[in-house]
Design a protein around this motif. Structure first.
Motif: not given
Length: 567
Positions: A309-315
């Protein structure tokens, strides 16, 4: 033979005859169904769905050839009850007067509970009833001054019907945890508690198996939905995962015999060729799930590790959804069935975005029959976490998808906070990750960060960032009157990776291009680092978090778990 009666199943563990309820997932909660000669008590507040649930069970039994006697007490007349039931899909007028008989107790009750009980047994014996439903027992309790008489009524009628091989199903208006009703509950074999409340402007209905003699029911509260189809139950997601693990069954093994929940299919586009892709396997040599973005794939050691599982975080505006679509398109080009679960844009909006960046052709081919792409969308309006998990897992099982994109998980987290206790979030996401791993799915979640840029971005308090094997951070930075986008791979738990900062660009029609360090505008990366003057903190491993909280010492992380680089 008694065991050959239509609609009866036998429990392999005890040899008990069980009656399927016909209510989606209720048999699962009960551990197989209702014993055919049990005394079943359904308790709940007004409006919780007691009458609807009891009659849904009754009509299903009648369709299977059972004879049903439905008694109304002081809650409503038989005419009003039948009119009320006509609005449900399970109602069948042809059964009334035949397998189903309705009778009002209004004329019998003035005689007292004991004579009324004798009359009920005579009628049930004469029609050879398999099920006797008594709707609205709460009103009958006031007929006698002594509460003991109510208990004796239930015991005498229930025991005699059980000896006749019939089920006694009673509804009563009371809170499931109302201690004043405890004396009556001791006589019941099965107790179902229905919960109903309003939080802010949202109605919440739930069901629990308070008691089930000789069974192993699913514990806890479970979502109950009333619609034109009747009652539908969605088991609490965490409990069903834990029960499967305790039983030694993987998520995929559970999926093979999972009760299918009714309702409208939510896949906006799905393959219609009838091909079974559930047997699709990734070639042994392909141990990575690439983005087909050369520099990003290099940073991640060749792509994301499989079954992670990969979390791609950003505003907002940093390119999270576009990166997710690139991941989906790469999967389709590799022949991998892919599920895009959207909680923001609908299918048309997704295709408009994809068309602008040369991804549209890949996605449109994927949406054709046999193309491998399924788009599942739920608008972020009064979401129920248990229903969401059920829909996503059923689509994964149906399509055999090997890549899953969830855009954006923030809406799912918000639903948990609004409809459940906030402390549920970690367990829920842990169960979701467990089920995705069991199915061999490589998953990419997108999530918004509160700030576009901060001196220190610490994700250690975010449950998903701790649970996910990989975390990628996208940022949008103003430097010297120009806007730059930068990317960093903060964490890859199962693989070495390059965690240095990279500039990336979004241009039409190329889409996302991650630059090598030497390709960035001279001085930009160094200047951004000086401007921020801090570091990005990678998510801590769960075991390290627990060690810290308990005052213990955690082990240093390996090269694959190192903290993110300096900005």
């Amino acid at each position: 033979m008694a065991d050959e009666i239509a609609g009866v199943e036998t429990s392999p563990s005890e040899g008990a005859k069980l009656l399927p309820t016909g209510v989606p997932n209720l048999d699962r909660l009960l551990g197989g169904g209702l014993p055919t000669s049990a005394f079943v008590l359904i308790m709940g507040r007004p409006g919780s769905g007691k009458t609807s649930l009891a009659n849904q069970i009754a009509f299903h039994a009648a369709r299977a050839g059972r004879r049903v006697l439905i008694l109304t007490a002081l809650s409503e007349s038989t005419t009003k009850l039948i009119d009320h039931l006509r609005s449900f899909d399970f109602f069948d007028q042809r059964l009334i007067g035949g397998p189903i008989q309705f009778l009002s107790l209004q004329a019998l009750l003035p005689q007292g509970l004991e004579p009324t009980g004798r009359e009920i047994l005579v009628i049930a014996r004469d029609m050879r009833a398999d099920i006797v439903v008594l709707d609205g027992f709460r009103g009958m309790r006031g007929i006698e001054s002594e509460p003991l008489h109510a208990r004796e009524f239930l015991y005498d009628v229930g025991t005699t019907l059980s000896a006749m091989g019939a089920m006694f199903l009673v509804t009563t208006e009371t809170e499931p945890n109302d201690t004043r009703f405890y004396p009556e509950t001791t006589t019941a074999d099965v107790i179902l508690g229905l919960h109903y409340n309003v939080v802010d402007v949202m109605q919440h209905r739930a069901i629990e198996v308070v008691k089930a003699r000789g069974r192993a029911p699913l514990p806890g509260l479970h979502t109950l939905v009333l619609s034109s189809a009747g009652a539908t139950i969605y088991p609490q997601f965490e409990i069903r995962v834990v029960r499967g693990l305790l039983d030694g069954r993987s998520g995929l093994e559970q999926a093979r015999d999972r009760t299918q929940v009714g309702g409208t299919a939510l896949a906006e586009r799905a393959p219609t060729d009838g091909a079974d892709r559930s047997s699709y396997t990734i070639p042994a040599a392909a141990q990575r799930a690439p983005f087909d973005l050369p520099e990003l794939d290099r940073l991640t050691g060749g792509g994301l590790t499989r079954v992670s599982c990969t979390l791609v975080a950003g505003s907002s505006g940093t390119g999270k959804t576009l990166l997710a679509l690139s991941f989906a398109a790469a999967g389709l080009r590799a022949g991998e069935p892919t599920l895009f679960f959207g909680l923001r844009e609908n299918l048309d909006q997704i295709l408009v975005k994809a068309d602008a960046f040369a991804l549209g052709a890949d996605l449109r081919r994927g949406l054709e029959p046999g193309g491998g792409l399924t788009v599942l969308r739920l608008p972020p309006i009064q979401l129920n976490p248990d229903i969401v998990a059920d829909r996503v897992l059923r689509e994964l099982d149906r399509t055999g998808a090997r890549r899953l994109i969830v855009d954006s998980v923030f809406e799912l987290e918000r639903a948990i906070h609004l409809s459940s206790h906030p402390n549920r979030l970690y367990d829920y996401l842990s169960a979701l990750v467990e089920e995705l791993h069991a199915r061999g799915v490589t998953t990419l979640f997108t999530r918004e960060t509160e700030k576009a840029l901060a001196a220190t971005l610490d994700f250690s308090g975010e449950p998903l960032s701790v649970l996910a094997e990989n975390v990628i951070l996208l940022q949008q930075v103003v430097y010297r009157q120009s806007l730059y986008r930068v990317l960093s791979v903060l964490k890859m738990r199962q693989s070495p990776h390059d965690n240095s900062l990279r500039e990336f660009r979004i241009t039409a029609p190329e889409g996302i291009e991650v630059l090598q360090a030497m390709e960035s505008t001279p001085g930009v990366l160094e200047g951004i680092a000086r401007q921020v003057g801090g570091s990005i903190v990678a998510p801590r491993d769960d075991r390290a978090t627990r060690a810290s909280d308990s005052g213990g010492e955690s082990q240093p992380s390996s090269g694959a778990d190192e903290q993110g680089g300096l900005l």
